[in-house]
Motif scaffolding. Structure first.
Motif, PDB file in Angstrom:
ATOM      1  N   ASP A  64     -14.080   9.393 149.912  1.00 14.94           N
ATOM      2  CA  ASP A  64     -13.238   8.324 149.364  1.00 14.94           C
ATOM      3  C   ASP A  64     -11.866   8.824 148.923  1.00 14.94           C
ATOM      4  O   ASP A  64     -11.123   8.110 148.232  1.00 14.94           O
ATOM      5  N   THR A  65     -11.480  10.051 149.309  1.00 17.19           N
ATOM      6  CA  THR A  65     -10.194  10.605 148.898  1.00 17.19           C
ATOM      7  C   THR A  65      -9.041   9.852 149.562  1.00 17.19           C
ATOM      8  O   THR A  65      -9.040   9.627 150.782  1.00 17.19           O
ATOM      9  N   ALA A  66      -8.054   9.479 148.771  1.00 16.26           N
ATOM     10  CA  ALA A  66      -6.873   8.802 149.315  1.00 16.26           C
ATOM     11  C   ALA A  66      -6.012   9.803 150.083  1.00 16.26           C
ATOM     12  O   ALA A  66      -5.836  10.949 149.654  1.00 16.26           O
ATOM     13  N   LEU A  67      -5.470   9.364 151.212  1.00 14.50           N
ATOM     14  CA  LEU A  67      -4.621  10.242 152.009  1.00 14.50           C
ATOM     15  C   LEU A  67      -3.394  10.699 151.225  1.00 14.50           C
ATOM     16  O   LEU A  67      -2.908  11.811 151.407  1.00 14.50           O
ATOM     17  N   GLU A  68      -2.917   9.841 150.330  1.00 15.71           N
ATOM     18  CA  GLU A  68      -1.760  10.206 149.512  1.00 15.71           C
ATOM     19  C   GLU A  68      -2.086  11.373 148.582  1.00 15.71           C
ATOM     20  O   GLU A  68      -1.218  12.202 148.294  1.00 15.71           O
ATOM     21  N   SER A  69      -3.334  11.461 148.140  1.00 15.91           N
ATOM     22  CA  SER A  69      -3.739  12.581 147.294  1.00 15.91           C
ATOM     23  C   SER A  69      -3.743  13.885 148.075  1.00 15.91           C
ATOM     24  O   SER A  69      -3.324  14.935 147.567  1.00 15.91           O
ATOM     25  N   ILE A  70      -4.206  13.817 149.308  1.00 16.00           N
ATOM     26  CA  ILE A  70      -4.188  15.004 150.172  1.00 16.00           C
ATOM     27  C   ILE A  70      -2.747  15.421 150.443  1.00 16.00           C
ATOM     28  O   ILE A  70      -2.399  16.612 150.386  1.00 16.00           O
ATOM     29  N   GLN A  71      -1.913  14.438 150.734  1.00 15.91           N
ATOM     30  CA  GLN A  71      -0.505  14.729 151.003  1.00 15.91           C
ATOM     31  C   GLN A  71       0.155  15.422 149.820  1.00 15.91           C
ATOM     32  O   GLN A  71       0.912  16.377 149.978  1.00 15.91           O
ATOM     33  N   GLN A  72      -0.150  14.966 148.591  1.00 15.33           N
ATOM     34  CA  GLN A  72       0.462  15.553 147.407  1.00 15.33           C
ATOM     35  C   GLN A  72       0.042  17.011 147.235  1.00 15.33           C
ATOM     36  O   GLN A  72       0.848  17.857 146.816  1.00 15.33           O
ATOM     37  N   ILE A  73      -1.203  17.327 147.540  1.00 18.06           N
ATOM     38  CA  ILE A  73      -1.660  18.717 147.468  1.00 18.06           C
ATOM     39  C   ILE A  73      -0.855  19.589 148.418  1.00 18.06           C
ATOM     40  O   ILE A  73      -0.412  20.692 148.064  1.00 18.06           O
ATOM     41  N   LEU A 126      -8.689  22.192 153.318  1.00 18.94           N
ATOM     42  CA  LEU A 126      -8.987  21.159 152.332  1.00 18.94           C
ATOM     43  C   LEU A 126     -10.270  20.446 152.726  1.00 18.94           C
ATOM     44  O   LEU A 126     -10.364  19.889 153.830  1.00 18.94           O
ATOM     45  N   LEU A 127     -11.275  20.501 151.848  1.00 19.56           N
ATOM     46  CA  LEU A 127     -12.513  19.744 152.020  1.00 19.56           C
ATOM     47  C   LEU A 127     -12.501  18.630 150.982  1.00 19.56           C
ATOM     48  O   LEU A 127     -12.459  18.895 149.779  1.00 19.56           O
ATOM     49  N   CYS A 128     -12.534  17.379 151.452  1.00 18.86           N
ATOM     50  CA  CYS A 128     -12.293  16.232 150.568  1.00 18.86           C
ATOM     51  C   CYS A 128     -13.459  15.259 150.600  1.00 18.86           C
ATOM     52  O   CYS A 128     -14.018  14.975 151.669  1.00 18.86           O
TER      53      CYS A 128
END
Length: 333
Positions: free
Chosen positions: A91-100, A86-88
């Motif tokens: 300003d990406t929220a950690l919760e968004s990464i977690q959901q992916i 994952l390249l983010c």
């Protein structure tokens, strides 16, 4: 340069021609249209593929898993494990990464596949999240099915509908625009096409029947996939425009944005080259599995690749199928 994959000519010239064979245990090497690489380990082979998701912003985890697993399925192998990168944006929220990750893990586990590692970072090199998955499969070396295995005289089949993935992405990304053109239920139905993007069952049927070749339909749409299979197999084809199954909602969305559904990214559809003697068993297996299919044409010894308009008896009006260029999706999203 155009957005999307390199052209086949550039891919060959700048990439593939620079990769020189070194080892005798490599069973499948890079080539136009080949979905996977394969490495021999005794009587078995490890089949490997990698793909990024760059044309969507919704359901990235699920989509990334299925796109890579589809490549493994097209080789006739059993998908086993995944690596995910994952390249983010910064300003990406950690919760968004977690959901992916949650979505990817759910999709993988539903197919008895395990995520075994990967890489995650915040970077100013991207302006939206890019997810790339490397998938691993296992099969007996002698059972591998290659995109380049198609033979002249084979029937050419397409499963499900052309443009499935592209329809779902456009319906999600351009929902506000489509509200003036489609009903709420139609938009929701089009978005739900994302649930049909796996071709794992088609791959299992193809492996069991030992079809000549399989190729999952991704960027460039079904016409691009046809060209790639023919190029990899050194054959031509005659396919018929009125034989392709195109869902009514795909047709409506493509007409609204003035794009060609046969050139629209279509994970969920598998292109399969089937020996004429195997065709009856293939069609029966697809019926029993309740997987829609279309017999769209035949492969030829002559290298011409043509799309015929009208009935099979009338072959005077046709287009030449060209190498895939920028996918229709990128003109919309």
């Amino acid at each position: 340069m155009s957005v999307g994959k390199l052209s086949n000519a550039d891919l060959n010239h700048f990439i593939i021609d620079e990769i020189k064979p070194q080892r005798s245990d490599i069973l499948i090497r890079p080539g136009v249209g080949e979905d996977c690489a394969a490495i021999k380990f005794g009587e078995y082979a490890c089949v490997v593929t990698t793909d990024p998701i760059t044309g969507a912003t919704e359901e990235l985890g699920k989509l990334a898993v299925h796109v890579s697993v589809n490549d493994i399925a097209s080789s006739g192998a059993e998908p086993v494990a995944l690596l995910m990168t994952l390249l983010c944006p910064e300003d990406t929220a950690l919760e968004s990464i977690q959901q992916i990750v949650v979505d990817a893990n759910k999709a993988a586990n539903a197919m008895n596949i395990e995520i075994i590692g990967g890489h995650t970072e915040m970077t100013n090199a991207v302006n939206r999240i890019v997810v790339s998955v490397t998938a691993f499969g296992s099969t007996r070396a002698e059972d591998i099915i290659m995109t380049g295995g198609a033979k002249s005289g084979d029937y050419l089949y397409m499963t499900k509908y052309a443009g499935l993935e592209g329809t779902a992405i456009i319906a999600k990304e351009k929902e506000e625009i489509l509200k003036d053109y489609l009903t709420k239920n139609e938009i929701q139905d089009a978005q739900s096409f994302i649930e049909q993007i796996s071709v794992l069952r088609e791959g299992e049927i193809g492996k069991h029947l030992k079809v000549s070749a399989m190729h999952d339909v991704t960027e460039g749409g079904v016409l691009g996939a046809i060209y790639e299979m023919c190029e990899a197999s050194k054959v031509g084809c005659k396919v018929y425009n009125n034989k392709f199954a195109i869902h009514e909602l795909t047709q409506k969305i493509c007409e609204h944005f003035n794009i060609n559904p046969l050139k629209l990214i279509s994970s969920g559809s598998m292109l399969m080259s089937v020996d004429k003697d195997v065709a009856p068993a293939y069609e029966q297996a697809m019926i029993e599995a309740e997987i829609p299919y279309s017999k769209i044409g035949v492969l030829t010894e002559e290298m011409d690749r043509i799309l015929i308009f009208g009935e099979e008896a009338d072959e005077e009006i046709f287009d030449v199928i060209e190498p895939p260029v920028e996918d229709e999706l990128y003109t919309v999203v």
